[in-house]
Design a protein around this motif. Structure first.
Motif, PDB file in Angstrom:
ATOM      1  N   HIS A   4      -7.924 -75.555 -62.419  1.00  0.00           N
ATOM      2  CA  HIS A   4      -7.673 -74.119 -62.547  1.00  0.00           C
ATOM      3  C   HIS A   4      -6.201 -73.805 -62.348  1.00  0.00           C
ATOM      4  N   GLY A   5      -5.458 -74.698 -61.666  1.00  0.00           N
ATOM      5  CA  GLY A   5      -4.009 -74.510 -61.522  1.00  0.00           C
ATOM      6  C   GLY A   5      -3.297 -74.600 -62.868  1.00  0.00           C
ATOM      7  N   SER A   6      -3.763 -75.497 -63.745  1.00  0.00           N
ATOM      8  CA  SER A   6      -3.181 -75.604 -65.088  1.00  0.00           C
ATOM      9  C   SER A   6      -3.430 -74.334 -65.871  1.00  0.00           C
ATOM     10  N   ALA A   7      -4.641 -73.811 -65.760  1.00  0.00           N
ATOM     11  CA  ALA A   7      -4.979 -72.575 -66.469  1.00  0.00           C
ATOM     12  C   ALA A   7      -4.175 -71.406 -65.917  1.00  0.00           C
ATOM     13  N   ALA A   8      -4.014 -71.364 -64.603  1.00  0.00           N
ATOM     14  CA  ALA A   8      -3.241 -70.279 -63.986  1.00  0.00           C
ATOM     15  C   ALA A   8      -1.793 -70.335 -64.449  1.00  0.00           C
ATOM     16  N   ALA A   9      -1.242 -71.548 -64.530  1.00  0.00           N
ATOM     17  CA  ALA A   9       0.146 -71.695 -64.977  1.00  0.00           C
ATOM     18  C   ALA A   9       0.312 -71.264 -66.426  1.00  0.00           C
ATOM     19  N   ALA A  10      -0.748 -71.391 -67.226  1.00  0.00           N
ATOM     20  CA  ALA A  10      -0.673 -71.042 -68.648  1.00  0.00           C
ATOM     21  C   ALA A  10      -1.085 -69.600 -68.930  1.00  0.00           C
ATOM     22  N   ALA A  11      -1.569 -68.876 -67.920  1.00  0.00           N
ATOM     23  CA  ALA A  11      -2.126 -67.539 -68.133  1.00  0.00           C
ATOM     24  C   ALA A  11      -1.124 -66.559 -68.740  1.00  0.00           C
ATOM     25  N   ASP A  12       0.083 -66.509 -68.223  1.00  0.00           N
ATOM     26  CA  ASP A  12       1.078 -65.575 -68.752  1.00  0.00           C
ATOM     27  C   ASP A  12       1.417 -65.893 -70.204  1.00  0.00           C
ATOM     28  N   GLU A  13       1.542 -67.190 -70.495  1.00  0.00           N
ATOM     29  CA  GLU A  13       1.850 -67.571 -71.869  1.00  0.00           C
ATOM     30  C   GLU A  13       0.679 -67.240 -72.800  1.00  0.00           C
ATOM     31  N   ALA A  14      -0.547 -67.434 -72.332  1.00  0.00           N
ATOM     32  CA  ALA A  14      -1.722 -67.084 -73.131  1.00  0.00           C
ATOM     33  C   ALA A  14      -1.732 -65.583 -73.438  1.00  0.00           C
ATOM     34  N   GLU A  15      -1.404 -64.783 -72.458  1.00  0.00           N
ATOM     35  CA  GLU A  15      -1.340 -63.329 -72.678  1.00  0.00           C
ATOM     36  C   GLU A  15      -0.268 -62.983 -73.706  1.00  0.00           C
ATOM     37  N   ARG A  16       0.885 -63.627 -73.595  1.00  0.00           N
ATOM     38  CA  ARG A  16       1.979 -63.335 -74.515  1.00  0.00           C
ATOM     39  C   ARG A  16       1.652 -63.793 -75.937  1.00  0.00           C
ATOM     40  N   LEU A  17       1.068 -64.982 -76.073  1.00  0.00           N
ATOM     41  CA  LEU A  17       0.751 -65.549 -77.384  1.00  0.00           C
ATOM     42  C   LEU A  17      -0.500 -64.944 -78.014  1.00  0.00           C
ATOM     43  N   ARG A  18      -1.364 -64.341 -77.171  1.00  0.00           N
ATOM     44  CA  ARG A  18      -2.677 -63.847 -77.591  1.00  0.00           C
ATOM     45  C   ARG A  18      -3.588 -64.993 -78.032  1.00  0.00           C
ATOM     46  N   ARG A  19      -3.382 -66.146 -77.437  1.00  0.00           N
ATOM     47  CA  ARG A  19      -4.206 -67.341 -77.662  1.00  0.00           C
ATOM     48  C   ARG A  19      -3.823 -68.348 -76.584  1.00  0.00           C
ATOM     49  N   LEU A  20      -4.570 -69.393 -76.450  1.00  0.00           N
ATOM     50  CA  LEU A  20      -4.223 -70.401 -75.454  1.00  0.00           C
ATOM     51  C   LEU A  20      -2.987 -71.170 -75.905  1.00  0.00           C
ATOM     52  N   PRO A  21      -2.104 -71.493 -74.970  1.00  0.00           N
ATOM     53  CA  PRO A  21      -0.924 -72.266 -75.348  1.00  0.00           C
ATOM     54  C   PRO A  21      -1.309 -73.678 -75.773  1.00  0.00           C
ATOM     55  N   PRO A  22      -0.561 -74.256 -76.702  1.00  0.00           N
ATOM     56  CA  PRO A  22      -0.860 -75.619 -77.153  1.00  0.00           C
ATOM     57  C   PRO A  22      -0.935 -76.630 -76.012  1.00  0.00           C
ATOM     58  N   SER A  23      -0.135 -76.441 -74.972  1.00  0.00           N
ATOM     59  CA  SER A  23      -0.153 -77.399 -73.856  1.00  0.00           C
ATOM     60  C   SER A  23      -1.521 -77.442 -73.174  1.00  0.00           C
ATOM     61  N   LEU A  24      -2.200 -76.306 -73.076  1.00  0.00           N
ATOM     62  CA  LEU A  24      -3.523 -76.275 -72.449  1.00  0.00           C
ATOM     63  C   LEU A  24      -4.566 -76.914 -73.369  1.00  0.00           C
ATOM     64  N   ILE A  25      -4.482 -76.636 -74.661  1.00  0.00           N
ATOM     65  CA  ILE A  25      -5.380 -77.284 -75.622  1.00  0.00           C
ATOM     66  C   ILE A  25      -5.177 -78.803 -75.561  1.00  0.00           C
ATOM     67  N   ASP A  26      -3.926 -79.233 -75.499  1.00  0.00           N
ATOM     68  CA  ASP A  26      -3.629 -80.674 -75.389  1.00  0.00           C
ATOM     69  C   ASP A  26      -4.208 -81.266 -74.111  1.00  0.00           C
ATOM     70  N   GLU A  27      -4.141 -80.523 -73.013  1.00  0.00           N
ATOM     71  CA  GLU A  27      -4.671 -81.020 -71.738  1.00  0.00           C
ATOM     72  C   GLU A  27      -6.183 -81.209 -71.810  1.00  0.00           C
ATOM     73  N   VAL A  28      -6.877 -80.273 -72.438  1.00  0.00           N
ATOM     74  CA  VAL A  28      -8.327 -80.404 -72.607  1.00  0.00           C
ATOM     75  C   VAL A  28      -8.640 -81.623 -73.474  1.00  0.00           C
ATOM     76  N   THR A  29      -7.855 -81.810 -74.529  1.00  0.00           N
ATOM     77  CA  THR A  29      -8.051 -82.959 -75.419  1.00  0.00           C
ATOM     78  C   THR A  29      -7.807 -84.273 -74.670  1.00  0.00           C
ATOM     79  N   GLU A  30      -6.703 -84.353 -73.928  1.00  0.00           N
ATOM     80  CA  GLU A  30      -6.372 -85.570 -73.183  1.00  0.00           C
ATOM     81  C   GLU A  30      -7.407 -85.875 -72.104  1.00  0.00           C
ATOM     82  N   ALA A  31      -8.016 -84.835 -71.538  1.00  0.00           N
ATOM     83  CA  ALA A  31      -9.066 -85.033 -70.525  1.00  0.00           C
ATOM     84  C   ALA A  31     -10.417 -85.352 -71.170  1.00  0.00           C
TER      85      ALA A  31
END
Length: 194
Positions: A4-31
């Protein structure tokens, strides 16, 4: 699910982009989490809805929009396993999961044509559509006559046109977009319900 720390760190960028940031999508893929609830016979981990719900709850502590979008994409990959064998082979040709947003309302129309169906319509609330490789939509057959039940249809996202919803309630990172599409489909990529 990612921490949830990764998601929290990406929250502001997700709000700005109006979608999940690529780094979070990559993290889900790598996991290797996209295939969390996919059947083991199709290369998935074979876990259930309980595990998905627990992981989603933990992820939501960091960013509800990320948890919402990731859980929908994980579950929609499982929904694609309910299609016929030929369609599954197409959906999962490159990897044992497919990112496929799936608006639930049957707001499209399905018309039988030579070799398959023509699907057209406007579907709203396609959570995760900017991350999708496929789009799965819900449509009803109206020609040559109204058919009872409805069909789920899937196709590659490339022929679809996507437009943003200017103002949506809640977290903007869930990508509350309208996906407008018209595409010919093979019969193997439509699954009849009801």
């Amino acid at each position: 699910m990612p921490r949830h720390g990764s998601a929290a760190a990406a929250a502001d960028e997700a709000e700005r982009l109006r979608r999940l940031p690529p780094s979070l999508i990559d993290e889900v893929t790598e996991a290797d989490l996209w295939r969390l609830v996919m059947p083991t016979g199709l290369g998935g981990h074979g876990l259930g809805i309980t595990e998905l719900a627990h992981g989603t709850r933990r992820l939501a502590q960091g960013c509800p929009a990320s948890a919402w979008t990731i859980s929908f994409l994980v579950m929609h990959s499982w929904l694609l396993t309910k299609f016929g064998e030929a369609a599954r082979a197409e959906f999962f040709a490159e990897q044992p999961w497919a990112l496929a947003p799936a608006p639930l309302a049957p707001t499209g129309t399905l018309t039988a044509v030579d070799g398959g169906y023509r699907v057209s319509g406007r579907w709203e609330w396609a959570t995760g559509v900017h991350h999708g490789e496929w789009v799965m939509v819900h449509a009803v057959q109206t020609e040559p006559e109204f058919a009872t039940g409805s069909s789920w249809c899937g196709w590659t996202r490339s022929p679809s046109k996507t437009s943003g919803t200017p103002r949506a309630c809640g977290a903007r990172g869930v990508t509350p977009c309208t996906s407008t599409t018209c595409s010919s489909l093979s019969t193997g990529r439509c699954r009849r319900r009801g």
